[in-house]
Scaffold this active site. Structure first.
Site, PDB file in Angstrom:
ATOM      1  N   SER A 113      -4.565   2.779  25.161  1.00 26.28           N
ATOM      2  CA  SER A 113      -4.227   4.082  24.590  1.00 26.28           C
ATOM      3  C   SER A 113      -3.758   5.039  25.692  1.00 26.28           C
ATOM      4  O   SER A 113      -2.781   4.751  26.365  1.00 26.28           O
ATOM      5  CB  SER A 113      -5.422   4.632  23.807  1.00 26.28           C
ATOM      6  OG  SER A 113      -5.088   5.811  23.113  1.00 26.28           O
ATOM      7  N   HIS A 115      -3.508   7.016  16.831  1.00 23.55           N
ATOM      8  CA  HIS A 115      -2.748   5.789  16.561  1.00 23.55           C
ATOM      9  C   HIS A 115      -2.633   5.496  15.062  1.00 23.55           C
ATOM     10  O   HIS A 115      -2.681   4.347  14.646  1.00 23.55           O
ATOM     11  CB  HIS A 115      -3.352   4.604  17.322  1.00 23.55           C
ATOM     12  CG  HIS A 115      -3.413   4.854  18.795  1.00 23.55           C
ATOM     13  ND1 HIS A 115      -2.284   4.917  19.579  1.00 23.55           N
ATOM     14  CD2 HIS A 115      -4.467   5.111  19.614  1.00 23.55           C
ATOM     15  CE1 HIS A 115      -2.640   5.197  20.830  1.00 23.55           C
ATOM     16  NE2 HIS A 115      -3.949   5.322  20.873  1.00 23.55           N
TER      17      HIS A 115
END
Length: 306
Positions: free
Chosen positions: A86, A190
């Site tokens: 991430s 996300h």
């Protein structure tokens, strides 16, 4: 072959930067970064409480700064590949020479602010599923309207969505899942909930001039190695609203012939996954400067095999 990896949001804990700032030159470096992005990284990394560093706009630049600082403390190393989970992808982009440290921190500051703003629209969050079959879990999440935002490998999936959807998941777990654990993040990262952040991040990225990676850069999008700086930057922008496929990243590590993984500060999460998914691969997490000597030994041993 050595792979250097950087953790994502949720890895931060109060005071985790304290010992690192005591290293020679570290406080000055962090002060310069703080001035560049308008955020007191030293304060948040040493004195702020858990709620303060849970703030997306704070957590993300703090994690990238910690990763850069701890990697610099290792010295001049030559990993065979780099990757980040991430927000850790921005740290990895700096490791690969795609962005310099200041550019990486400038980008992550904009990323954190944009994602915090997107998260404020609807109350959302993320929860990890412990146990269960990934295929069964993914189908169950979709039935509840949740997104499998992180497919981490080693059987771990992180669900993301509204707090109501996550509450429903807690009451109605997928078959085989032992426990649902809320994560220390402030939004459904996300997922489609982050779509408003994409344009703002694209605008910030357009002001940067990326270089091509100097080492193999493995992307969260699909676990593939990315050859150009422009594509790395493009993927960093789009990834905020798309699932993290860390499972595919680890598959790629295996195909590349990884023999050791070092996870930069605040390490532990990714090495834990690697121990289960990549048996036989040596792992080391940089948690405090006390880990540096062992890390340097591992780097020296496995960089020679790269």
């Amino acid at each position: 072959m050595l792979v250097l990896v950087a953790p994502g949001q949720g890895a931060q804990t109060p005071g985790f930067l304290t010992d690192w700032l005591a290293l020679p030159g570290a406080a000055d470096r962090v002060a310069a970064w703080s001035d560049a992005i308008g955020l007191d990284l030293a304060h948040y990394g040493t004195k702020a409480d858990a709620d303060e560093i849970r703030d997306t706009a704070v957590a993300q630049p703090l994690l990238v700064a910690a990763g850069l600082l701890s990697a610099a403390a290792l010295g001049d190393i030559a990993p065979g590949a780099v990757a980040g989970h991430s927000v850790g992808e921005i740290t990895a982009a700096a490791f690969a020479g795609v962005l310099d440290d200041t550019a990486a921190l400038t980008l992550v500051r904009r990323r954190g602010l944009a994602m915090a703003e997107a998260a404020a629209v609807t109350e959302t969050g993320m929860s990890a599923l412990l146990g269960g079959d990934p295929e069964v879990s993914v189908a169950h999440l979709e039935k509840l309207g949740l997104t499998p935002a992180n497919v981490n490998g080693a059987g771990q999936i992180v669900a993301a969505g509204t707090m109501e959807q996550l509450a429903a998941l807690n009451e109605d777990k997928p078959e085989g899942v032992r426990k649902v654990v809320p994560l220390k993040v402030a939004g459904a990262f996300h997922t489609r909930h982050m779509a408003p952040a994409v344009d703002k991040l694209a605008e910030a990225a357009s002001a940067l001039t990326p270089a091509d990676p100097k080492v193999t850069y493995v992307s969260n999008k699909d676990g593939q190695a990315v050859a150009t700086g422009a594509e790395v930057l493009d993927r960093l922008v789009g990834q905020v609203a798309n699932p993290v496929r860390w499972d595919l990243c680890m598959e790629t590590f295996g195909k590349l012939g990884v023999t050791a993984i070092v996870e930069v500060c605040p390490g532990g999460t990714l090495t834990g996954l690697a121990k289960r998914a990549l048996p036989g691969v040596k792992t080391l997490a940089l948690k405090t400067p006390a880990d540096l000597d062992a890390a340097r030994e591992l780097v020296a041993e496995h960089a020679q095999q790269a």
